[in-house]
Design a protein around this motif. Structure first.
Motif, PDB file in Angstrom:
ATOM      1  N   THR A   1     148.732 117.127  85.004  1.00 25.72           N
ATOM      2  CA  THR A   1     147.935 116.580  83.901  1.00 25.72           C
ATOM      3  C   THR A   1     148.346 115.145  83.589  1.00 25.72           C
ATOM      4  O   THR A   1     147.506 114.257  83.437  1.00 25.72           O
ATOM      5  N   VAL A   2     149.655 114.906  83.480  1.00 24.09           N
ATOM      6  CA  VAL A   2     150.167 113.564  83.190  1.00 24.09           C
ATOM      7  C   VAL A   2     149.722 112.568  84.255  1.00 24.09           C
ATOM      8  O   VAL A   2     149.334 111.433  83.953  1.00 24.09           O
TER       9      VAL A   2
ATOM     10  N   GLU B   1     147.099 112.379  85.842  1.00 26.42           N
ATOM     11  CA  GLU B   1     145.676 112.027  85.836  1.00 26.42           C
ATOM     12  C   GLU B   1     145.482 110.559  85.474  1.00 26.42           C
ATOM     13  O   GLU B   1     144.455 109.959  85.777  1.00 26.42           O
ATOM     14  N   GLU B   2     146.464 109.987  84.774  1.00 27.28           N
ATOM     15  CA  GLU B   2     146.411 108.564  84.435  1.00 27.28           C
ATOM     16  C   GLU B   2     147.685 107.885  84.919  1.00 27.28           C
ATOM     17  O   GLU B   2     148.636 108.556  85.340  1.00 27.28           O
TER      18      GLU B   2
ATOM     19  N   ASP C   1     145.608 118.516  77.114  1.00 26.82           N
ATOM     20  CA  ASP C   1     145.016 117.608  78.095  1.00 26.82           C
ATOM     21  C   ASP C   1     145.682 116.238  77.960  1.00 26.82           C
ATOM     22  O   ASP C   1     146.488 116.000  77.051  1.00 26.82           O
ATOM     23  N   VAL C   2     145.352 115.326  78.858  1.00 34.04           N
ATOM     24  CA  VAL C   2     146.069 114.059  78.923  1.00 34.04           C
ATOM     25  C   VAL C   2     145.862 113.212  77.664  1.00 34.04           C
ATOM     26  O   VAL C   2     146.779 112.499  77.223  1.00 34.04           O
ATOM     27  N   GLU C   3     144.677 113.278  77.054  1.00 34.60           N
ATOM     28  CA  GLU C   3     144.436 112.497  75.841  1.00 34.60           C
ATOM     29  C   GLU C   3     145.312 112.972  74.689  1.00 34.60           C
ATOM     30  O   GLU C   3     145.853 112.172  73.918  1.00 34.60           O
TER      31      GLU C   3
ATOM     32  N   LYS D   1     148.928 111.879  75.138  1.00 38.24           N
ATOM     33  CA  LYS D   1     149.134 110.495  74.690  1.00 38.24           C
ATOM     34  C   LYS D   1     149.418 110.455  73.183  1.00 38.24           C
ATOM     35  O   LYS D   1     150.320 109.735  72.724  1.00 38.24           O
TER      36      LYS D   1
ATOM     37  N   LEU E   1     151.693 105.827  79.034  1.00 32.80           N
ATOM     38  CA  LEU E   1     150.728 106.633  79.776  1.00 32.80           C
ATOM     39  C   LEU E   1     149.319 106.135  79.481  1.00 32.80           C
ATOM     40  O   LEU E   1     148.854 106.189  78.349  1.00 32.80           O
TER      41      LEU E   1
END
Length: 287
Positions: free
Chosen positions: A164-165, A167-168, A213-215, A218, A266
């Motif tokens: 997941t991390v 992804e960006e 999720d990634v958002e 953050k 991130l």
């Protein structure tokens, strides 16, 4: 042979008190090369030092390599050279990376065929004997090259979290040299009356991050950083970088003990944003 560095993504300081931490391997690495030689000689390229074994034993800069060699009880002479991309004493596991790379190189050179589990155990033992005490976080994350959940010096793999991390983009900003040693920062935290309350909040963030999720990750990074600042382990320089990264829509927090060192960022920075961050840090790495 190479060994990566590592970052703590969530849970630093709280992990010392039995709470959870999440760690992640990074792409900055240490490289150790060994070749046959008439005498046992060790070279630390970054420090421009090259000494024979007995002379190296008297120099503290060589202590991790010396301890690894002694622990494996290898007797044939060789030339061992260490070079690293990792800045030292800033929370990226530079000493553990040197140890793991050294043991991997010795294992290959002497046909010991040590499995990852044994390399992790031996590397942790080296750090413990050199430092007096050591968490498994650095040596195990680097030995297995996988993201780990760590609690009470026990670990489990968290591959989905790392996926997941990743992804960006993940950046490491080396902001400044650390003002205090890890032991001194741990003492600062121990004297905070509200530390248990803060640790519980960090634990909630850490647990939520595992299934987010990634958002959301953050956002949780920014929340974790605020709590580390409350503990007294952040600095004006670290806070400045975190604020700027937040402005650019990224997650950011200090990583490691604090008191200076590094911020992890991130998010997908554009060239202009990267340049603005680079102006206020020593180095910016893609991790």
């Amino acid at each position: 042979m190479k060994a990566k560095g590592k970052v703590i993504f969530f849970g630093e300081h709280a992990v010392v008190y039995g709470y959870t931490a999440l760690s992640l391997p990074i792409n900055l690495s240490t490289n150790v090369n060994i070749k046959k030689n008439d005498n046992l000689v060790i070279e630390l390229k970054n420090l421009n030092k090259k000494l024979g074994f007995e002379e190296a034993k008297k120099d503290k800069d060589f202590r991790y390599v010396i301890k690894a060699i002694e622990l494996l009880k290898v007797k044939e002479p060789f030339f061992l050279s260490v070079s690293s991309e990792l800045p030292v004493s800033c929370g990226l596991g530079s000493s553990a990376s040197v140890v793991v790379a050294t043991i991997r190189a010795l294992s290959k050179f002497f046909n010991l065929n040590l499995p990852k589990k044994e390399i992790a155990k031996l590397s942790h033992r080296v750090e413990r004997e050199v430092q007096g005490k050591a968490s498994i976080t650095d040596t195990y994350t680097i030995s297995y090259e996988r993201a780990l959940k760590i609690r009470n010096n026990e670990f489990s793999f968290i591959d989905e979290f790392e996926k997941t991390v990743r992804e960006e983009k993940l950046y490491i900003a080396y902001v400044e040299e650390r003002e205090m040693k890890t032991a001194d920062l741990i003492k600062v935290v121990s004297e905070k009356e509200e530390k248990e309350e803060i640790f519980k909040e960090i634990e909630e963030i850490t647990r939520e991050a595992l299934s987010s999720d990634v958002e959301r990750i953050k956002e949780l990074m920014l929340e974790n950083h605020k709590l580390l600042d409350k503990l007294g382990v952040s600095t004006k320089g670290l806070n400045r970088v975190v604020r700027l990264a937040k402005k650019f829509g990224c997650g950011a927090k200090l990583t490691g003990a604090g008191g200076g060192g590094c911020v992890i960022i991130l998010g997908d920075l554009n060239e202009e944003e990267k340049e603005l961050i680079e102006k206020i840090v020593k180095s910016l790495y893609l991790a």
